[in-house]
Write an enzyme that holds these catalytic residues in place. Structure first.
Site, mmCIF file in Angstrom:
data_model
loop_
_atom_site.group_PDB
_atom_site.id
_atom_site.type_symbol
_atom_site.label_atom_id
_atom_site.label_comp_id
_atom_site.label_asym_id
_atom_site.label_seq_id
_atom_site.Cartn_x
_atom_site.Cartn_y
_atom_site.Cartn_z
ATOM 1 N N TYR A 179 -76.575 -43.674 56.916
ATOM 2 C CA TYR A 179 -77.325 -42.435 56.630
ATOM 3 C C TYR A 179 -77.264 -42.258 55.083
ATOM 4 C CZ TYR A 179 -77.465 -42.148 61.594
ATOM 5 O OH TYR A 179 -77.661 -42.305 62.867
ATOM 6 N N GLU A 222 -91.587 -34.649 62.075
ATOM 7 C CA GLU A 222 -90.338 -34.981 62.688
ATOM 8 C C GLU A 222 -89.683 -35.891 61.610
ATOM 9 O OE1 GLU A 222 -90.845 -37.306 66.229
ATOM 10 O OE2 GLU A 222 -88.723 -38.358 66.063
ATOM 11 N N ARG A 266 -83.167 -49.887 65.200
ATOM 12 C CA ARG A 266 -81.767 -49.988 65.604
ATOM 13 C C ARG A 266 -81.661 -49.887 67.253
ATOM 14 N NH1 ARG A 266 -79.709 -44.413 63.377
ATOM 15 N NH2 ARG A 266 -77.580 -45.497 63.910
ATOM 16 N N ALA A 306 -79.778 -37.093 67.429
ATOM 17 C CA ALA A 306 -79.946 -37.673 68.944
ATOM 18 C C ALA A 306 -80.463 -36.916 70.023
ATOM 19 C CB ALA A 306 -78.226 -37.885 69.348
ATOM 20 N N PRO A 352 -77.641 -32.150 65.528
ATOM 21 C CA PRO A 352 -76.413 -32.548 65.592
ATOM 22 C C PRO A 352 -75.769 -33.619 64.717
ATOM 23 C CG PRO A 352 -77.707 -33.353 67.496
ATOM 24 C CD PRO A 352 -78.424 -32.340 66.855
ATOM 25 N N ASN A 353 -74.697 -33.359 64.362
ATOM 26 C CA ASN A 353 -73.927 -34.435 63.523
ATOM 27 C C ASN A 353 -74.580 -34.465 61.950
ATOM 28 O OD1 ASN A 353 -72.249 -35.227 65.636
ATOM 29 N ND2 ASN A 353 -73.929 -36.292 66.488
ATOM 30 N N ASN A 386 -85.187 -32.711 61.883
ATOM 31 C CA ASN A 386 -84.571 -33.887 62.136
ATOM 32 C C ASN A 386 -83.641 -33.253 63.466
ATOM 33 O OD1 ASN A 386 -82.977 -36.057 62.446
ATOM 34 N ND2 ASN A 386 -82.545 -36.372 60.351
ATOM 35 N N ARG A 434 -70.406 -39.405 57.328
ATOM 36 C CA ARG A 434 -71.125 -40.239 58.488
ATOM 37 C C ARG A 434 -71.483 -41.453 58.202
ATOM 38 N NH1 ARG A 434 -75.897 -38.238 62.391
ATOM 39 N NH2 ARG A 434 -75.616 -39.408 63.823
ATOM 40 N N HIS A 486 -86.344 -38.670 60.049
ATOM 41 C CA HIS A 486 -85.240 -39.276 60.498
ATOM 42 C C HIS A 486 -84.718 -40.154 59.077
ATOM 43 C CE1 HIS A 486 -85.624 -38.480 64.617
ATOM 44 N NE2 HIS A 486 -86.674 -38.860 64.466
#
Ligand code: DQA
Length: 148
Positions: free
Chosen positions: A23, A98, A107, A77, A10-11, A74, A18, A100
């Site tokens: 990012y 995985e 964070r 969230a 998502p996103n 990825n 964004r 990111h």
């Protein structure tokens, strides 16, 4: 030839617009197109997909079983709370890495937990878009090791 499925959650379709300070400026399409080139140079093939819906990601993980040698994911969230995506990865026999873009451990505290990490062979976090290429190289090295 090794075939790798790359899934983005998502996103991530909003990359470029964004929160660019976190990012980066590149769009997902640019990042995936660079990854295609890296894949070619490393003698493998990638396919990539993005969805904002948990069920799509789960279906694509299941469908990867007979088609792909490995997964790069990825989960956005979903990383932090989707037991369903975690279980989908555990249910397939192919290795998953995985990724990111941001360093999730530097964070907000809710990002410090990954429910995916336990079922992944490894994690790349904090190297921006370069993380996808690093994940691909790590995954290929793992798969070559499995063949021997
Ligand atoms: C992310 C990190 C997640 O915490 C966040 O929800 C994302 C992107 C990253 O690539 O840094 O959507 O997975």
């Amino acid at each position: 030839m090794m075939r790798i499925m790359v899934l983005n959650g998502p996103n991530l379709n909003r990359l470029g617009k964004r929160e660019p300070e976190i990012y980066g400026q590149e769009t997902l399409e640019q990042i995936m197109s660079d990854l295609q080139s890296t894949a070619k140079k490393n003698g493998c093939e990638i396919d990539y997909r993005q969805s904002n819906h948990e069920g799509d990601l789960i279906d694509w993980i299941h469908e990867s079983v007979d088609e792909y040698n490995g997964l790069i994911l990825n989960p956005g969230a979903f990383t932090h709370y989707s037991y369903a995506i975690r279980d989908a990865i555990a249910s397939v026999e192919i290795p998953a890495v995985e990724v990111h873009l941001s360093n999730i451990y530097a964070r907000e505290s809710f990002r410090h937990t990954s429910v995916i990490a336990e079922v992944a062979i490894g994690q790349v976090s904090g190297f921006g878009s370069a993380g996808y290429g690093l994940a691909l190289k790590g995954l290929l090295q793992y798969l070559e090791g499995e063949e021997n």
